[in-house]
Every structure is written in structure tokens, then in C-alpha cells.
Design a protein around this motif. Structure first.
Motif, PDB file in Angstrom:
ATOM      1  N   LEU A  55       3.458  -6.437   7.712  1.00 43.89           N
ATOM      2  CA  LEU A  55       3.453  -5.055   7.245  1.00 43.89           C
ATOM      3  C   LEU A  55       3.800  -5.058   5.765  1.00 43.89           C
ATOM      4  N   GLY A  56       2.973  -4.376   4.973  1.00 43.56           N
ATOM      5  CA  GLY A  56       3.193  -4.370   3.531  1.00 43.56           C
ATOM      6  C   GLY A  56       3.100  -5.753   2.936  1.00 43.56           C
ATOM      7  N   LYS A  57       2.232  -6.597   3.506  1.00 43.53           N
ATOM      8  CA  LYS A  57       2.025  -7.978   3.071  1.00 43.53           C
ATOM      9  C   LYS A  57       3.294  -8.829   3.210  1.00 43.53           C
ATOM     10  N   LEU A  58       4.202  -8.404   4.084  1.00 41.98           N
ATOM     11  CA  LEU A  58       5.417  -9.151   4.349  1.00 41.98           C
ATOM     12  C   LEU A  58       5.520  -9.441   5.838  1.00 41.98           C
ATOM     13  N   ASP A  59       6.147 -10.580   6.187  1.00 42.74           N
ATOM     14  CA  ASP A  59       6.265 -10.997   7.576  1.00 42.74           C
ATOM     15  C   ASP A  59       7.512 -10.390   8.220  1.00 42.74           C
ATOM     16  N   HIS A  60       7.360  -9.960   9.472  1.00 45.03           N
ATOM     17  CA  HIS A  60       8.451  -9.383  10.246  1.00 45.03           C
ATOM     18  C   HIS A  60       8.369  -9.936  11.673  1.00 45.03           C
ATOM     19  N   GLU A  61       9.445  -9.751  12.435  1.00 40.35           N
ATOM     20  CA  GLU A  61       9.432 -10.158  13.842  1.00 40.35           C
ATOM     21  C   GLU A  61      10.428  -9.304  14.616  1.00 40.35           C
ATOM     22  N   ILE A  62      10.038  -8.945  15.845  1.00 43.01           N
ATOM     23  CA  ILE A  62      10.902  -8.190  16.740  1.00 43.01           C
ATOM     24  C   ILE A  62      11.057  -8.972  18.044  1.00 43.01           C
ATOM     25  N   ILE A  63      12.265  -9.041  18.541  1.00 42.53           N
ATOM     26  CA  ILE A  63      12.561  -9.631  19.847  1.00 42.53           C
ATOM     27  C   ILE A  63      13.149  -8.532  20.725  1.00 42.53           C
ATOM     28  N   SER A  92      11.475  -7.988   6.603  1.00 40.67           N
ATOM     29  CA  SER A  92      11.436  -8.348   5.184  1.00 40.67           C
ATOM     30  C   SER A  92      11.380  -7.066   4.361  1.00 40.67           C
ATOM     31  N   LEU A  93      12.531  -6.657   3.860  1.00 34.52           N
ATOM     32  CA  LEU A  93      12.580  -5.441   3.054  1.00 34.52           C
ATOM     33  C   LEU A  93      11.899  -5.655   1.711  1.00 34.52           C
ATOM     34  N   MET A  94      12.049  -6.859   1.191  1.00 35.87           N
ATOM     35  CA  MET A  94      11.334  -7.316   0.007  1.00 35.87           C
ATOM     36  C   MET A  94      11.026  -8.793   0.228  1.00 35.87           C
ATOM     37  N   GLU A  95      10.325  -9.388  -0.687  1.00 35.44           N
ATOM     38  CA  GLU A  95       9.989 -10.806  -0.562  1.00 35.44           C
ATOM     39  C   GLU A  95      11.248 -11.653  -0.434  1.00 35.44           C
TER      40      GLU A  95
END
Length: 709
Positions: free
Chosen positions: A374-382, A445-448
Motif C-alpha cells: 500500500l502506497g508502494k510500501l510493504d505491510h503485513e497483518i496477522i 510501514s508508515l514511511m520507508e
């Protein structure tokens, strides 16, 4: 000891392994490869076998998110397979003794370890918590079946629910991740007739290697510097890992451990002569006889399943079952000793006891891992659900009660076998402790360079005794978790984290009523370093814990063997930790940790003074061609407790022990290693108390030979 009966089948395993090796050499198998998918839920990049590494690239103990040590917003460290082998750390208690920040507090075969001033009262196996680790079983788990042990300092309630803010140890099992036949055979001999043999074999079960199996077996016989003591350990472990499809993985495994100990102590030696001066005894002396024993059997099996559904989104299911049986015949002395005659003083009591206990535990964990961009940044939810049911089936016993021990001669301890029959059930048993929890965790990832690691757990906890005494339950207990990690540059990150604490207790007040649960908050901040592409990790952290404490009043509960406790709200523990683990060069490996804390009661007095305030562990290894050399130092600061007999403290002053290792790789298949522990034969106590003075091991050595194929 029944060594002949168990060493025969293990010897047959070794013979079969050698025979299969000869056959494998005949058909010229290719070099060992690792399954690309590593076939199972638990086989992540964190695998440490055959890496020669003292650190890991990935760990998930804190949140189930696959994070590097640098990304984990708590003090975290790992005992890799290489580190365990180099230091000859073979059991749970060996591991605790070499973990920075831990005080062992040994009573006999049992330990009551602490960190940051609070009890270490649960373990995790492949990320699933277990709470039966100390008392009835006195289990000193053998580490041969584990790839590594991950350690997260501080509260770990997001994954465990109820727990203390000390640390969590997560034992990660070995798996069948080789597509060709491979293995090793280990033989060892050491001080006090310590002889061991083990075999570890991996093999594909299909020609394409998509179904693989692994078998591990170990037998050890040892005596001790202590009179009468003998110990036999047998371990068997098997696992099958299956790549059912390119996106479906299944792992099935089982283990069996049998520990038999004879000439066992129950508690330790007296701390005082009858005139109030400190008593001293030879390290070999214990209050026991050859009829005493403490035996444990642990059987376990587990299932792990992983299904990828879309864009690396995975559904995960893990189930495990453990059954623990223990049998004891014990003798405990309470009192002092006449300094002149070395006879038990009048008023001293001897308590003989036999028991048969059975415990069972079921664990279930279901969760989904949802990585996304999202927004060219990686995220993950468990998101997931955890279930733990601890079923205390029985603890049948018979005891003599305290009888006069005036004839007990400490020059020549001899205790008559009372030949008891453990047929009286403990009144509150059977009992069941059930925990359930729904959890949600995420890495955003709020920012890079800035990541938010956060989560929430909603838990329920219930205790039910057979007779209804002490039944209690707690619902909708909320455990939040939040951490921020900011990358300063390519090598350094700063972090801060917060979580809350909830822990029901089995301690009782003077009226034999259970005390209310412990509650609190845990804060931590620090800086972490990652160098040489993750081969070396460093950390510096500060922490503050605000928690309910419990104090032993020293007053026995009427008609109960235990003392009464009182609840103390407002205990504060704060301190710092620093450390470094990994490979500095291809030839030089380092493992260092130092921990310091100060814990105080609301009135400013010290809390849990039986915990060393400062501990440090240093180990370094250097390799020159086929030779390697290692050396280590272990430091514990002063610890003390208040005597219940005299108006004085029982103190163990600060001390340092030293260890050495030398190894030689004779050929690519044959390796030799010598380990020496407590090199300068330092005399110190691992446990202190009026009648629980327990010495640490004197100087000892182990020589090992490993043949790999």
C-alpha cells in the motif's frame, strides 16, 4: 539405571545409519541440498543449522510476524544450533545458565529462574506457549531436537496471553529439510562417567524429495560429583515434512523423552549450624540415599499445516499435544546441624515423600498471514486464535510428615527407605487450566524508514479444580502491544515498545485463598545494529516494568506444605541490557550480553533479592584452518534472601566462571571437540535458602566425536 536396555536399540540405529551411508556412497548421491520451499509452517529463513552462524535473519517469537532481530521492538537474542554445539549447551538448565539476565535459583532438579526481577514461568514450542515447566515434572528438556531457541525479553502477552514480564523462550524444532540422505553420529565422554551417543538422520521418502523424513535419537548415562546421583536420558524424535503442492505444506512429528534420576536430592543442604553461623559442606554431599529417585517421561506430537491462497497470503494451523508422567521418592530435611558433632539438631525434621503425577497439555493455533503493498510500501497483518488446555490429571502421594531427624549424621548421611505407597490423591486434583485468545498483529510501514509493529489480544483464563476449591475465571482480558522502529541508516534502528501484563497466580494467602492476578505495564526503548548483511546483530536497550509483586511471608499456611504470600502493588523494575551476537569475520564469532536491573517495592526496599542485579555472558570463537578455539566468561552479581530461622541474610557473593573449547576437523566427515566448564573450579551456589543450599557444578569436561555423512 536401565542403560543396557536402551543403548541396544540406539546402537542398532547407528548400525543401520552406517549401513545406509555405505549404500549411499555406492550410488554416489549428489551434495546435500535444502528444499527450496523448506516444506512447512516453521521452516522460515530463521533456520540456523549448517549456517555456522551465531544469529538469525528472521524470528517471530514476539508477534508471529517474520521480523529480523533489528525489526523486533524488544530485546531479542537467539541460541543458534552452532552456538549450542560450540558451548556444549545440551539442556534447558544449561541454556538458562548461559542466558544474560537470568538467575537460575536452583532447588534440586528444579529451577525457579528469574529475569528483570520476575519469574520465568512459561516456555514456547514452535511459538505455542506451555505453562508446566518446573515443579512437578522438574523437566530439564534436552535440546538435541531443536534447531534454535529464540528469546524475547520483557512481556510477551500478545502471543502467550497470561505471562510474566521476564522473558519467553521459544524452542524451534528441527525439520526434514534435506532432499538427499544425510545425517551425523555423535559420541561423547566426560567427567563423572558421562557417556552419550546420538544419531540424526534425514532422508527423502519420494524421488523428487517433496516428502522427507528425519529421525533423531539420543542416549546418555552420567553420574555426578554428588554422592549417589545417577542420571539416564533417552530422547527419540521423528518428523515428516511434505510439500503436498506448490502452495500446500504439512508437517507431522512426535517426540519422546525419558529422564531417570537416582540418588536424588529434594531441596539442598542446611545453611546454618545450630549456633547461627553459616554451615559449609563438601560439594559431593546431599541429603538423599540410593533409594531416592525422580523420573520423568514426556511424550508429544504435533501437526503443522500451511496453505498459500493468494499473493503470499497464507492460512496456518498448528496443533500439539504433550503428556508428562513423573514419579518420585524423596527425602527433605528441615533444620540446622550441630557444629561439633555434625548431627542433625534436636527440632530438625525429616520428611519422606513419594508421588506419581500425570499432566497433559493441548495447544491449538490458527492464524492467517496477510502481506500486502500500500502506497508502494510493504505491510503485513496477522490474525488468529490460540487455545491452551493444561490438564493436571493426578498427583497421588504419600508422606511421613515431619519426623524427628536427631539420628541423621551429616558425616555419613544414611536415610532408611520408608517404602511409601503414593495412593492418596491431592485434594484439588484433577484440575484444568484453560486459556483462549484472539489476536491481531500488524507491521505497517508508515514511511520507508519507519515501521509500526502493533497488535491486540483478547484473552480468557479459567481454572477448574475437581473439588471446586479455588475455581476462578477471567474473561475479556485485553493485552495491547505497540512498537515503533525507525531506521537511522543502513545499519542502525531505534525503537520503542509498550505492552501490558496479566498473570493469574497459584500463590495463596494465610487463609489458603488464591491471590488476585498480577497486572502491570512494560516499556522498552533502544537501538539495534545489523552488520555484514545481518551476520552480526547488536542491541542496547532500557526498560521499565510496573507490576504487581508477590512476597513470601515465611509463614506456613495451616494444613499446607506451602508458605503464605502477600500481594504487593506498585513493584517497579528498571534497567538496561546490551549485547552483540554473530560473525565479525569468517573466522571470528562473538556472543556477548550484559543485563542490569533494579527492582523495588513501593516502600523503596529491594524486590526479589534472590535475583542477581547484574549478569553477563561472553563467548568468543576463533577458527584457524581446521582448528577452532573458544572461550567464555559468565558473571553473576550478589544475590541474597532473608533467613526464616535467624535474623540474617543468606548471601551468594558475585562470582565469575570460565569455559574453554577446542575443536579439530580431522576430515570433512569427522570432527573432534573438547569442552571444559568452570575452568578454575569456582565454588559457588546456584540456589540459596535455609535448607536449599545447592552448589554449582565443579570443573568438568566433555570430549565429543561427530561423524557426518
Amino acid at each position: 539405571m536401565k542403560s543396557k536396555k536402551t543403548i541396544i536399540p540406539l546402537s542398532l540405529c547407528v548400525i543401520m545409519a552406517l549401513g545406509t551411508q555405505l549404500f549411499a556412497e555406492t550410488i554416489k548421491l549428489d551434495d546435500i541440498t535444502v528444499s527450496e520451499n523448506r516444506g512447512g509452517v516453521l521452516l522460515s529463513d530463521g533456520i540456523t543449522e549448517n549456517t555456522d552462524s551465531y544469529t538469525t535473519k528472521s524470528m517471530n517469537t514476539a508477534t508471529k510476524l517474520e521480523l529480523s532481530p533489528r525489526e523486533t521492538p524488544q530485546t531479542s537474542l537467539v541460541f543458534t544450533r552452532q552456538k549450542l554445539d560450540d558451548q556444549n549447551i545440551t539442556s534447558y538448565q544449561d541454556l538458562l545458565a548461559k542466558t544474560p539476565g537470568v538467575t537460575l535459583n536452583k532447588w534440586d532438579e528444579r529451577v525457579y529462574p528469574t529475569a528483570r526481577g520476575f519469574s520465568i514461568d512459561y516456555n514456547l514450542y514452535d511459538g505455542m506457549p506451555t505453562y508446566s515447566i518446573a515443579d512437578y515434572g522438574a523437566n530439564d528438556t534436552d535440546l538435541i531436537i531443536y534447531d534454535r531457541v529464540e528469546i524475547v525479553k520483557g512481556a510477551n502477552g500478545l502471543m502467550t496471553g497470561a505471562g510474566n514480564p521476564a522473558l519467553g523462550l521459544n524452542y524451534i524444532r528441527k525439520h526434514a529439510n534435506s532432499k538427499v540422505f544425510t545425517g551425523n553420529i555423535d559420541l561423547s565422554a566426560g567427567s563423572w562417567d558421562n557417556y552419550g551417543s546420538s544419531v540424526d538422520i534425514s532422508t527423502p521418502l519420494t524421488t523428487d524429495g517433496k516428502i522427507r523424513a528425519r529421525f533423531v535419537a539420543k542416549h546418555q548415562d552420567k553420574k555426578s560429583y554428588m554422592d549417589n546421583y545417577e542420571k539416564q536420558t533417552d530422547v527419540f524424535y521423528g518428523v515428516v515434512d511434505m510439500d503436498l503442492t506448490d502452495t500446500t505444506y504439512l508437517s507431522l512429528g512426535a517426540s519422546y523423552e525419558n529422564i531417570q534420576r537416582d540418588g536424588i536430592r529434594w531441596g539442598g543442604m542446611p545453611a546454618f549450624y545450630s549456633d547461627g553461623t553459616r554451615a559449609t559442606f563438601d560439594r559431593k554431599k546431599t541429603i538423599s540415599d540410593d533409594w531416592t529417585y525422580w523420573n520423568n517421561k514426556t511424550k508429544a506430537y504435533f501437526v503443522d499445516f500451511k496453505q498459500y491462497v493468494y499473493n503470499n497470503i497464507s492460512l496456518n494451523l498448528a496443533y500439539s499435544n504433550r503428556t508428562m508422567d513423573s514419579k518420585t521418592a524423596l527425602a527433605y530435611y528441615w533444620g540446622t546441624v550441630n557444629k561439633s558433632t555434625l548431627m542433625a539438631e534436636t527440632g530438625g525434621g525429616l520428611y519422606n515423600y513419594e508421588s506419581e503425577a500425570k499432566e497433559k497439555e493441548n495447544n491449538l493455533n490458527i492464524y492467517a498471514s496477510i502481506p500486502f503493498e500500500l502506497g508502494k510500501l510493504d505491510h503485513e497483518i496477522i490474525t488468529g486464535f490460540g487455545y491452551n488446555k493444561y490438564d493436571f490429571k493426578k498427583n497421588n502421594f504419600e508422606g511421613t510428615g515431619y519426623i524427628s531427624a536427631s539420628s541423621l549424621n551429616f558425616n555419613n548421611i544414611n536415610i532408611t527407605n520408608p517404602n511409601l505407597s503414593p495412593n492418596t490423591p491431592t485434594l484439588e486434583l484433577p484440575s484444568k487450566t484453560t486459556q483462549k485468545g484472539y489476536y491481531l498483529a500488524g507491521k505497517f510501514s508508515l514511511m520507508e524508514d519507519l515501521k509500526l509493529i502493533t497488535g491486540l489480544r483478547v484473552s480468557s483464563w479459567e481454572y477448574q479444580a475437581n473439588n471446586g476449591n479455588g475455581n476462578r475465571n477471567f474473561d475479556n482480558e485485553i493485552t495491547p502491544y505497540a512498537g515503533l522502529v525507525y531506521d537511522i541508516d543502513d545499519n542502525h534502528s531505534i525503537y520503542t515498545s509498550y505492552t501490558s501484563i496479566f498473570k493469574p497466580t497459584n500463590r495463596k494467602d494465610i487463609s489458603n485463598k488464591y491471590l488476585d492476578p498480577a497486572e502491570g505495564k512494560s516499556y522498552e526503548a533502544g537501538i539495534k545494529g545489523e552488520y555484514f548483511d545481518g551476520d552480526l546483530n547488536t542491541y542496547l536497550s532500557i526498560f521499565r516494568i510496573e507490576q504487581t509483586g508477590f512476597r513470601d511471608t515465611g509463614i506456613p499456611i495451616p494444613n499446607n506444605l506451602s508458605n503464605a504470600y502477600e500481594r504487593i502493588d506498585g513493584v517497579v523494575s528498571k534497567g538496561f541490557e546490551l549485547g552483540a551476537s554473530g560473525n565479525i569475520t569468517d573466522n571470528f564469532s562473538l556472543d556477548f550480553g550484559l543485563a542490569n536491573f533494579e527492582a523495588k517495592n513501593p516502600d523503596g526496599s529491594k524486590y526479589n533479592t534472590d535475583s542477581s542485579r547484574t549478569t553477563a555472558n561472553l563467548w568468543a570463537k576463533y577458527t584457524i584452518n581446521d582448528y577452532r578455539f573458544g572461550a567464555g566468561l559468565n558473571y553473576k552479581s550478589k544475590q541474597y534472601i532473608k533467613s526464616n530461622m535467624f535474623n540474617t541474610n543468606i548471601t551468594q557473593d558475585s562470582f565469575i566462571t570460565a569455559d574453554l573449547m577446542a575443536g579439530y576437523k580431522v576430515t570433512k566427515n569427522l570432527d573432534l571437540q573438547l569442552n571444559i566448564n568452570n575452568l578454575f573450579d569456582k565454588k559457588y551456589y546456584e540456589g540459596i535458602g535455609d535448607n536449599s543450599m545447592v552448589y554449582g557444578d565443579p570443573i568438568n569436561f566433555t570430549a565429543g566425536m561427530k561423524y557426518s555423512f
